[in-house]
Design an enzyme around this catalytic site. Structure first.
Site, PDB file in Angstrom:
ATOM      1  N   LYS A   1       0.836  -1.141   0.080  1.00 56.81           N
ATOM      2  CA  LYS A   1      -0.017  -0.049  -0.056  1.00 56.81           C
ATOM      3  C   LYS A   1       0.923   1.176  -0.041  1.00 56.81           C
ATOM      4  CE  LYS A   1      -4.240  -1.656   1.329  1.00 56.81           C
ATOM      5  NZ  LYS A   1      -5.784  -1.630   1.897  1.00 56.81           N
TER       6      LYS A   1
ATOM      7  N   LYS B   1      -5.546 -10.777  -5.364  1.00 52.77           N
ATOM      8  CA  LYS B   1      -6.804 -10.946  -4.614  1.00 52.77           C
ATOM      9  C   LYS B   1      -7.988 -10.342  -4.946  1.00 52.77           C
ATOM     10  CE  LYS B   1      -6.585  -8.195  -0.522  1.00 52.77           C
ATOM     11  NZ  LYS B   1      -7.377  -7.976   0.559  1.00 52.77           N
TER      12      LYS B   1
ATOM     13  N   LYS C   1     -11.663  -4.568  -2.604  1.00 55.05           N
ATOM     14  CA  LYS C   1     -12.599  -3.428  -2.677  1.00 55.05           C
ATOM     15  C   LYS C   1     -11.853  -2.165  -3.512  1.00 55.05           C
ATOM     16  CE  LYS C   1     -14.220  -4.054   1.891  1.00 55.05           C
ATOM     17  NZ  LYS C   1     -13.649  -3.450   2.962  1.00 55.05           N
TER      18      LYS C   1
END
Ligand code: ATP
Ligand code: LTN
Length: 326
Positions: A111, A192, A195
Site C-alpha cells: 500500500k 486477490k 474493494k
C-alpha cells in the site's frame, strides 16, 4: 465458550472475497461461541476518506453483517471508534512493537509502494489490529489468508508482553476457511479480489445487480483450452471460478468438473451467473430492509455499550500490569 473477534473496513462495498473468506465464518461461529464483530472505521482512515461517504459505508457494512446472517441477539456488532479502548491499547502496543517487524508487513509494503512518504497510520495499522483482538481476550479470529501476517504479529506482541510482564493477554489463533480463504480478482487471477481495485469487473459486490454480475462473470479471465478443470497453478482463472461456484452452491469441485465435462466455459459461466444471483438475492433483500432503519442504529449503540464493558475490564488489567494511571 470461546471468544471470537473480527472486523471489516468500511472502505467500499463488501465483495464475494470478504463474504466467502470472512463473513461466512462469522455466521457459522456465532452458534457456539461468544462473537464480537466490529466495523473498523479507524483502520479505514489510514488512507484518505471523505467523512460523509465513510459514515455511509459504516452503516453499509453494519447492514451487510446482519444481511448475511450475523444475529445481534447472539453476537455483538459495533463500530470501532465508539469504543475508546482500541486507540488506548493500540498506543501501549505501539510501544512494545519494533519498526523492523512493521516494515516487513506485506500489506504496508504494497500500500505504500512507489510513495516517497507513507501515512504513519498505514505503518502502525497492524498494531491497531492487534489491539482490536487483544482488547477482548479473543481466542479465535476468522479472516481471509491475506491477514495471516497481521495475525502472527498480534500473537508475537501478546507473547512478548506476557513474557516480559505479568501474563496480560490471551494469545489468539487465526481461523481460515479451506475454500473461500483467497478469492482472486476476476480480471486478473494472480491478484486477490479487492474493494479498492479500480476495475469494478474485478470483483462481485454483494449488492451488485444481475446485469453487473453477468457482465463481470462473462468477462472473467480464463485460459484458452476451454476445459473446466481445477488447476490453480496452470489454470488460475477457471480454478478461481470453480472455487466460487463450489462454495456458493455447496457442490464439490470434483462434482462440478464432472457436470461440465465436454462443455465449454460459456455454459459454466452462464450457470455461475445464476448461482451467484440466487445466493445474493436474500442478502440484498435483507440489506434493503434494514439499511435505513432505526433498528440498525440501536444495534450499533447496544453493541458499543456491551463491547465497551468488556474492553474496560481488559484495559484495567493492562494498565495495572504496565504501571499506568491511578
Ligand atoms: P481492500 O481489498 O480494499 O484492501 P479488503 O477487502 O481486503 O480491502 P477488509 O474489508 O478489511 O479488506 O477485509 C475484510 C475481510 O475479508 C478480511 O478477513 C480479509 O481477510 C477478507 N478478504 C478480503 N479480500 C479477500 C479475498 N479476496 N478472499 C478471501 N478473503 C478476503
Ligand atoms: N486488517 C483487517 C481488518 C481488521 C481486522 C481486525 C480483522 C482490522 N482489525 C481485527 C480481524 C480482527 C483486514 O481484513 N484488512
Amino acid at each position: 465458550m470461546k471468544r471470537v473477534f473480527s472486523g471489516v473496513q468500511p472502505t467500499g462495498n463488501i465483495h464475494l472475497g470478504n463474504y466467502l473468506g470472512a463473513l461466512k465464518q462469522f455466521v457459522e461461529l456465532q452458534e457456539e461461541n461468544e462473537c464480537i464483530y466490529c466495523i473498523v472505521d479507524m483502520h479505514a482512515i489510514t488512507v484518505p476518506q471523505d467523512p460523509k461517504a465513510l459514515r455511509e459505508h459504516i452503516l453499509d457494512v453494519a447492514a451487510l453483517y446482519l444481511a448475511v446472517g450475523v444475529d445481534p441477539k447472539k453476537s455483538i456488532v459495533f463500530v470501532q471508534s465508539d469504543v475508546p479502548g482500541h486507540a488506548e491499547l493500540s498506543w501501549i502496543l505501539t510501544c512494545c512493537s519494533h519498526t523492523g517487524e512493521l516494515s516487513r508487513m506485506t500489506q504496508f509494503k504494497s500500500k505504500s509502494q512507489n510513495k516517497e512518504s507513507a501515512p504513519t497510520g498505514l505503518f502502525t495499522y497492524p498494531v491497531l489490529m492487534a489491539a482490536d483482538i487483544l482488547l477482548y481476550d479473543t481466542d479465535i479470529v476468522p479472516v481471509g489468508v491475506d491477514q495471516t501476517q497481521h495475525i502472527e504479529l498480534c500473537r508475537d506482541l501478546a507473547i512478548r508482553v506476557n513474557n516480559t510482564r505479568k501474563k496480560t493477554f490471551i494469545v489468539p489463533e487465526g481461523r481460515y476457511l479451506k475454500e473461500g480463504a483467497r478469492i482472486m480478482a476476476l480480471d486478473d487471477p494472480s491478484k486477490k479480489m479487492s474493494k479498492s481495485a479500480e476495475n469494478v469487473h474485478s470483483r462481485i459486490s454483494l449488492l451488485d445487480d444481475e446485469a453487473k454480475i453477468k457482465k463481470s462473470i462473462m468477462k472473467a479471465t480464463t485460459d484458452s483450452d476451454g476445459v473446466v478443470k481445477f488447476d490453480a497453478e496452470n489454470k488460475p482463472g477457471i480454478s478461481n471460478l470453480l472455487n466460487i461456484y463450489s462454495v456458493l452452491s455447496g457442490m464439490s469441485v470434483e462434482e462440478l468438473e464432472k457436470k461440465y465435462e465436454g462443455k465449454g466455459y460459456g455454459d459454466f459461466k452462464k450457470d455461475l451467473v445464476q448461482v451467484t444471483v440466487d445466493a445474493l438475492k436474500p442478502i440484498k433483500a435483507r440489506y434493503e430492509e434494514i439499511r435505513h432503519s432505526e433498528e440498525l442504529l440501536e444495534i450499533l449503540r447496544d453493541g458499543a455499550k456491551r463491547a465497551g464493558e468488556i474492553s474496560e475490564k481488559t484495559m484495567k488489567r493492562v494498565k495495572e500490569n504496565f504501571g499506568l494511571g491511578f
